[in-house]
Design an enzyme around this catalytic site. Structure first.
Site, PDB file in Angstrom:
ATOM      1  N   CYS A 220       0.852  -1.184   0.000  1.00 23.72           N
ATOM      2  CA  CYS A 220       0.000   0.000   0.000  1.00 23.72           C
ATOM      3  C   CYS A 220       0.893   1.242   0.000  1.00 23.72           C
ATOM      4  CB  CYS A 220      -0.868   0.011   1.250  1.00 23.72           C
ATOM      5  SG  CYS A 220      -1.850  -1.472   1.444  1.00 23.72           S
TER       6      CYS A 220
ATOM      7  N   ARG B 279       1.327   1.781  -6.141  1.00 25.44           N
ATOM      8  CA  ARG B 279       1.482   0.749  -5.101  1.00 25.44           C
ATOM      9  C   ARG B 279       0.159   0.065  -4.790  1.00 25.44           C
ATOM     10  NH1 ARG B 279       6.204   1.218  -2.246  1.00 25.44           N
ATOM     11  NH2 ARG B 279       5.302   0.209  -0.421  1.00 25.44           N
TER      12      ARG B 279
ATOM     13  N   TRP C 273      -3.786  -1.624  -1.214  1.00 28.71           N
ATOM     14  CA  TRP C 273      -3.694  -2.819  -2.026  1.00 28.71           C
ATOM     15  C   TRP C 273      -4.178  -3.947  -1.115  1.00 28.71           C
ATOM     16  CZ3 TRP C 273      -3.061  -4.555  -6.759  1.00 28.71           C
ATOM     17  CH2 TRP C 273      -2.820  -5.920  -6.934  1.00 28.71           C
TER      18      TRP C 273
ATOM     19  N   ASN D 249       1.153  -0.149   5.940  1.00 26.02           N
ATOM     20  CA  ASN D 249       1.573  -0.881   4.736  1.00 26.02           C
ATOM     21  C   ASN D 249       2.248  -2.148   5.213  1.00 26.02           C
ATOM     22  OD1 ASN D 249       2.467  -1.651   2.152  1.00 26.02           O
ATOM     23  ND2 ASN D 249       4.452  -0.697   2.544  1.00 26.02           N
ATOM     24  N   GLY D 250       1.869  -3.312   4.631  1.00 23.63           N
ATOM     25  CA  GLY D 250       2.488  -4.582   5.026  1.00 23.63           C
ATOM     26  C   GLY D 250       1.456  -5.517   5.615  1.00 23.63           C
TER      27      GLY D 250
ATOM     28  N   GLU E 283       8.843 -20.580 -18.856  1.00 22.20           N
ATOM     29  CA  GLU E 283       8.616 -19.208 -18.378  1.00 22.20           C
ATOM     30  C   GLU E 283       9.782 -18.303 -18.776  1.00 22.20           C
ATOM     31  OE1 GLU E 283       6.294 -17.487 -17.527  1.00 22.20           O
ATOM     32  OE2 GLU E 283       7.235 -15.736 -16.589  1.00 22.20           O
TER      33      GLU E 283
ATOM     34  N   LYS F 218       9.442 -14.925 -21.122  1.00 19.09           N
ATOM     35  CA  LYS F 218       9.970 -13.608 -20.750  1.00 19.09           C
ATOM     36  C   LYS F 218      10.816 -13.031 -21.885  1.00 19.09           C
ATOM     37  CE  LYS F 218       7.872 -12.581 -17.701  1.00 19.09           C
ATOM     38  NZ  LYS F 218       6.888 -13.516 -17.902  1.00 19.09           N
TER      39      LYS F 218
ATOM     40  N   GLU G 226       8.522 -12.027 -24.884  1.00 17.22           N
ATOM     41  CA  GLU G 226       7.550 -10.930 -24.752  1.00 17.22           C
ATOM     42  C   GLU G 226       8.210  -9.572 -24.516  1.00 17.22           C
ATOM     43  OE1 GLU G 226       4.747 -11.214 -21.564  1.00 17.22           O
ATOM     44  OE2 GLU G 226       6.097 -12.369 -20.315  1.00 17.22           O
TER      45      GLU G 226
ATOM     46  N   HIS H  87      13.470 -35.034 -30.757  1.00 13.70           N
ATOM     47  CA  HIS H  87      12.398 -35.516 -31.657  1.00 13.70           C
ATOM     48  C   HIS H  87      11.967 -34.431 -32.631  1.00 13.70           C
ATOM     49  CE1 HIS H  87      12.021 -39.210 -29.337  1.00 13.70           C
ATOM     50  NE2 HIS H  87      12.073 -38.476 -28.235  1.00 13.70           N
TER      51      HIS H  87
ATOM     52  N   LYS I 134      -1.545  -5.890 -19.919  1.00 11.43           N
ATOM     53  CA  LYS I 134      -1.344  -6.497 -18.602  1.00 11.43           C
ATOM     54  C   LYS I 134      -2.495  -7.447 -18.277  1.00 11.43           C
ATOM     55  CE  LYS I 134       0.819  -7.337 -14.821  1.00 11.43           C
ATOM     56  NZ  LYS I 134       2.054  -8.161 -14.921  1.00 11.43           N
TER      57      LYS I 134
END
Ligand code: AGP
Length: 610
Positions: free
Chosen positions: A2, A27, A74, A100-101, A483, A487, A490, A506, A605
């Site tokens: 946050c 945030r 958040w 925050n946290g 993955e 990355k 993209e 193969h 996104k």
């Protein structure tokens, strides 16, 4: 994560605080609020939604106050709502806080306070702080904050005010950011410099467990015992854009480095004191878990790769047959499912159209639906029977990094929990794995602090002009290879194939020519020797091999042309470390090619269309 900001000074601060929130909006922005101290009382305003909503009602607050705190949220505990928005106040309305946290022991503290007669108005962990202050206040806000801090477990920063001391703000941090801005007769506290950079560039950075007392006369920092602490003021020369990125050149790089905290947050409150996994809100009872006959995982893109880790983990620890499919294919199949099927839908945004459609198909077929997502209140949370939240904080970079890592952790925790319930994994094994998991955020932080980026950047720059890469992995290393390849594709737009190493012969091996770069995920595993054979096969065709390997594996530097070493952990946990050098490799390759890392071409996104 946050955004928090506080002000004490000579100017009306309503708009100053709001401008600070605007700079912290990256945030999190599912709700927000401001508390001003005015004429001996709190003037408090909350809003749900992004800051435009708060701005539209800001005029309801008088603008005469010169002391106040503000927060943009958040959500990690409790839906986005007016009740859950910060600032939070106590029963008496004399104390207000923003946080925050995560307060890991908030449930125990809340129970303790409720027994003493405190009544709560929110579902959040943060509200307990306001009631702790109310309980312990004896004429000194500083002392009350110290007393509250010493009862709290977790990692958090909070800022407190009271109408009893209307010219004072007290702030304290534990493993999350806190910065103090020193103006001319006015002072700021915030989660990030960006909140007040337009007002002052002179800052101090308090350390954990230091009490920051701010009045119009200045800033006093002390230890919990009251010993003065000196922090030399620094002048920040960042521009505002850099300040929002915490000094990193892009959000993606910042988010890669936020992964240790994201993992710690996702782990928080999900391991019991006796070392077992404890999850709630799954929407499926232990008896139903024991009766399961099948798991189906549906997801897209990076989330699909996290789901692949889940396949290996569920098979290994929960001993369940697992089917996984990309959501866009699954939604048009005619899958065989029933009430003894658990469908796990993984989506960081919680809004991906294909994943939502796949969930609905599974639900129609009678399966139980569990969503794994990063966003409280997102559509998947409204349609699933249960939700397991990742707590990565807001991810701005289009290329997923910290949300992927927290998804991997979530499926590992879920698999261990289901194995505990089904008694298909030894509890000693669970305890050994949770002990490793407990240390992984620190291990990853040490790895990132050790500066691997310089070597990875060197290698990436050397290979960035190649127009083809092949990524290989085996078993639990395969999702990491997939993955890593995604990355690179993209954000650097370099054509890249990714394959099971055993499958490469193969067909895809035909793609190799002298000098072709081949990236292999070679972290310690029971199939490592098989992977070495595959590496010999590609080297025999002239390939240049870049390997991710576990520290201590000296053979890797003989086998490969370049090696990115990561800390050695249990092979089933290795994706949590192994993917990070590949994130950095893709990042620096894109940077070497001058690409726009945070907003890659053609991507979004959140993909809310088919
Ligand atoms: C991740 O780097 C990509 N941007 C993309 O593949 C993403 O993972 C995919 O669109 C799924 O998104 P979701 O997790 O929000 O459902």
């Amino acid at each position: 994560m946050c955004g928090i900001v506080g002000y004490v000074g000579g100017r009306p601060c309503r708009d100053i605080l709001f401008r600070g929130l605007r700079k912290l909006e990256y945030r999190g922005y599912d709700s927000a609020g401001i508390s001003l101290i005015h004429k001996g009382r709190f003037d408090l305003l909350h809003s749900v939604g992004n800051l435009d909503r708060l701005e539209s009602v800001l005029h309801q607050m008088e603008n005469g106050s010169t002391v106040g705190i503000a927060h943009t949220r958040w959500a990690t505990h409790g839906r986005p709502s007016n009740e859950n928005a910060h600032p939070h106040t106590d029963c008496s309305g004399r104390f207000a806080i923003v946080l925050n946290g995560i307060v890991e022991n908030y449930l125990a503290l809340r129970a303790e306070l409720e027994v003493e007669g405190h009544s709560f108005t929110s579902e959040t962990d943060a509200e307990v702080v306001a009631h702790l202050l109310e309980r312990s206040y004896d004429g000194s806000l500083r002392e009350a904050v110290a007393a509250a801090f010493q009862r709290m477990e977790g990692h958090f920063t909070f800022v407190a005010v009271t109408i009893e001391e209307p010219e004072t703000i007290v702030a304290v941090r534990k493993e999350t950011p806190l910065v103090v801005g020193l103006g001319e007769g006015e002072y700021f506290v915030a989660s990030a410099v960006s909140a007040f950079l337009a007002e002052t560039r002179t800052v101090i950075f308090p350390d954990d467990a230091e009490l920051v007392v701010v009045t119009r006369g200045g800033v006093e920092v002390t230890t919990m015992d009251g010993l003065a602490v000196e922090h030399a003021p620094e002048v920040v020369d960042w521009d505002e854009d850099a300040a929002e990125k915490g000094g990193y050149e892009t959000f993606m790089l910042k988010e890669i480095h936020e992964q240790p905290v994201a993992l710690a947050d996702t782990l928080s409150q999900r391991m019991s004191r006796d070392g077992l996994v404890c999850l709630d809100g799954l929407g499926i009872t232990d008896d139903e878990i024991r009766a399961l006959q099948q798991v189906v995982i549906v997801a897209c893109g990076t989330s699909y790769h996290a789901g692949l880790v889940g396949k290996y983990a569920l098979e290994r620890w929960a001993r369940l047959p697992v089917e996984i499919d990309v959501a866009s294919e699954f939604r048009y199949r005619d899958p065989v499912m029933g009430p003894n099927t658990l469908c796990i839908a993984i989506s960081q945004s919680g809004e991906t159209a294909d994943t939502l459609a796949a969930m609905r198909a599974a639900r129609t077929a009678g399966a139980r639906i569990l969503a794994i997502t990063n966003i409280v209140g997102s559509q998947v949370t409204r349609e699933a029977h249960g939700v397991l939240f990742t707590r990565a904080g807001l991810e701005i970079g289009v290329a997923a990094t910290k949300t992927f890592l927290t998804q991997v952790l979530a499926v590992q925790l879920l698999s261990l929990y289901m194995g505990q319930v089904r008694e298909t994994v030894a509890l000693d094994k669970v305890r050994a794995l949770t002990d490793e998991l407990r240390h992984i955020p620190t291990l990853l932080n040490s790895y990132l602090d050790s500066g691997p980026a310089a070597d990875i950047e060197r290698v990436a720059a050397a290979y960035a002009k190649n127009r083809f890469f092949l990524y290989l992995g085996r078993n639990i290393g395969l999702p990491v290879a997939l993955e890593g390849a995604l990355k690179l594709k993209e954000i650097s737009y370099i054509p890249t194939e990714s394959y099971a190493a055993g499958e490469m012969k193969h067909g895809p091996i035909a793609l190799l020519e002298d000098g072709s770069p081949v990236v292999v995920v070679a972290t310690d595993s029971h199939v490592y020797d098989k992977l070495v054979s595959n590496v010999q096969e590609v080297k025999a065709r002239g390939a240049h091999v870049i390997a991710v390997a576990s520290e201590g594996n000296v053979g890797a530097s003989v086998m490969a042309d370049e090696v990115f070493y990561v800390p050695a952990v249990d092979e089933m946990l290795s994706p949590l470390l192994g993917v990070v050098p590949l994130q950095l490799f893709a990042y620096y390759a894109a940077k070497a090619n001058g690409e726009s890392v945070d907003q890659p071409r053609n991507l979004a996104k959140t993909v809310t269309v088919e």
